[in-house]
Design a protein around this motif. Sequence first.
Motif, PDB file in Angstrom:
ATOM      1  N   SER A  12       0.873  -1.087   0.003  1.00 11.52           N
ATOM      2  CA  SER A  12      -0.032   0.119  -0.022  1.00 11.52           C
ATOM      3  C   SER A  12       0.962   1.209   0.144  1.00 11.52           C
ATOM      4  O   SER A  12       1.856   1.106   0.600  1.00 11.52           O
ATOM      5  N   HIS A  25     -13.861   4.073  -3.866  1.00 12.51           N
ATOM      6  CA  HIS A  25     -13.097   3.042  -4.070  1.00 12.51           C
ATOM      7  C   HIS A  25     -13.253   2.565  -5.553  1.00 12.51           C
ATOM      8  O   HIS A  25     -14.351   2.297  -5.945  1.00 12.51           O
ATOM      9  N   ALA A  27     -11.629  -0.720  -8.526  1.00 15.31           N
ATOM     10  CA  ALA A  27     -10.794  -1.802  -8.387  1.00 15.31           C
ATOM     11  C   ALA A  27     -10.534  -2.172  -9.814  1.00 15.31           C
ATOM     12  O   ALA A  27     -11.236  -1.927 -10.705  1.00 15.31           O
ATOM     13  N   ILE A  55      -9.312   5.982  -3.744  1.00 13.32           N
ATOM     14  CA  ILE A  55      -8.805   4.848  -3.483  1.00 13.32           C
ATOM     15  C   ILE A  55      -8.755   3.573  -4.460  1.00 13.32           C
ATOM     16  O   ILE A  55      -9.727   2.981  -4.691  1.00 13.32           O
ATOM     17  N   HIS A  57      -7.477   0.033  -5.938  1.00 13.68           N
ATOM     18  CA  HIS A  57      -7.374  -1.512  -5.490  1.00 13.68           C
ATOM     19  C   HIS A  57      -6.592  -2.391  -6.798  1.00 13.68           C
ATOM     20  O   HIS A  57      -7.854  -2.350  -7.432  1.00 13.68           O
ATOM     21  N   HIS A  83      -3.678   0.347  -3.195  1.00  9.21           N
ATOM     22  CA  HIS A  83      -3.483  -0.872  -2.671  1.00  9.21           C
ATOM     23  C   HIS A  83      -3.034  -1.875  -3.789  1.00  9.21           C
ATOM     24  O   HIS A  83      -3.872  -2.117  -4.647  1.00  9.21           O
ATOM     25  N   LEU A 115     -12.330  -7.064   0.179  1.00 11.52           N
ATOM     26  CA  LEU A 115     -12.255  -5.605   0.549  1.00 11.52           C
ATOM     27  C   LEU A 115     -13.458  -5.571   1.674  1.00 11.52           C
ATOM     28  O   LEU A 115     -13.594  -4.517   2.567  1.00 11.52           O
ATOM     29  N   VAL A 119     -14.738  -1.969   3.160  1.00 10.39           N
ATOM     30  CA  VAL A 119     -15.416  -1.264   1.994  1.00 10.39           C
ATOM     31  C   VAL A 119     -16.692  -1.515   1.886  1.00 10.39           C
ATOM     32  O   VAL A 119     -17.040  -2.763   1.615  1.00 10.39           O
ATOM     33  N   VAL A 122     -17.585  -0.757  -4.069  1.00  6.41           N
ATOM     34  CA  VAL A 122     -16.515  -0.366  -5.178  1.00  6.41           C
ATOM     35  C   VAL A 122     -16.926  -0.243  -6.477  1.00  6.41           C
ATOM     36  O   VAL A 122     -17.895  -1.096  -6.997  1.00  6.41           O
TER      37      VAL A 122
END
Length: 325
Positions: A12, A25, A27, A55, A57, A83, A115, A119, A122
């Motif tokens: 991270s 979030h 991803a 954020i 991922h 991350h 997650l 979280v 996402v």
Amino acid sequence: MNIKHAVLEQQSFGRIKYVEKKPIHIAFGVDANFIRPMGVAMTSIIDNNPNQSLIFHVFANSIETVDVERLKILADREEVFIHLYLINQDVFKSLQTTWNYTVATYNRFIVAKLLYPSVERVIYMDADMVCTGNLGELVKMNFEDNIAMVVHDQGKFVASHMKTLDLKHDRYFNAGMLYIDLKAWNENQISEQAIELLRQRKFFLLDQDALNILLDGRAKFIDRRWNEICNMEKKNSKVSEEAVLVHFASRNKPWHTWCIHPEKELFIRYSEASLWKDVPFFSQPRSYKEMKMMGAAMLHQGNYKEALSWYWRYWKVRKKEKNSI
């Protein structure tokens, strides 16, 4: 699904820009071949969401050290959190793959399990996308008891494909963008059921087909601007002014040297603003289909000798593969 066996390593880096704001979030599921377009996608998201806390991922089967360093620089420079999860490829080794769908496509099945509960929601995105607007409107939408928000897929195949899959609600989505309620996803064991389906059956569009079956009647269909498909194999495919997430979903990608579609300039714009600007475009076709597209591109550019050479290679490789069946 055993997460302990799925994730080999986690890193991270970065920091949140606005600690007082609820972060968005996002991803991605990739392998080393798609890190560059993912980096361009991330750059476009950051550029168009300057007032959001972001954020990212990244679920990667493989990644070069130089790309890890680029991600670290991006995170620090743009004040976003990233991350990075290195995925054990053996977790999905029994599942179907094709020349243009690698095992990395199944990384999305790890997202919800890993997650949640830290979280709640996402945005899952394919790496072959760029963002041209703010995501704030999307994350404010109400799920209305649905598991995910999705966008209708496009193409002549959709109507017949829905019948093949026996979808009861006559709707079929493109899985390149999924806005997921992670609690609902996990409670309904969508990842586990999808993997089991994929082990039992062969699908034309792999995980996308499996997810359409499992989310039939349990997904909220939203406006196409949240996953607007630009087919770079069709000359008349254009990006609308309303598009927020543009998806280069065809086999022909804007980072291929043989891609001559005018809308590739959208990708190039964000590519040149990214930390991947000096990475060469993918120049060597891997399959006979790509060789054919390379020949067409050379012909369009007036490079007739090269066009003939690529068409000849296309014919030889295609004939060899057909004879081996």
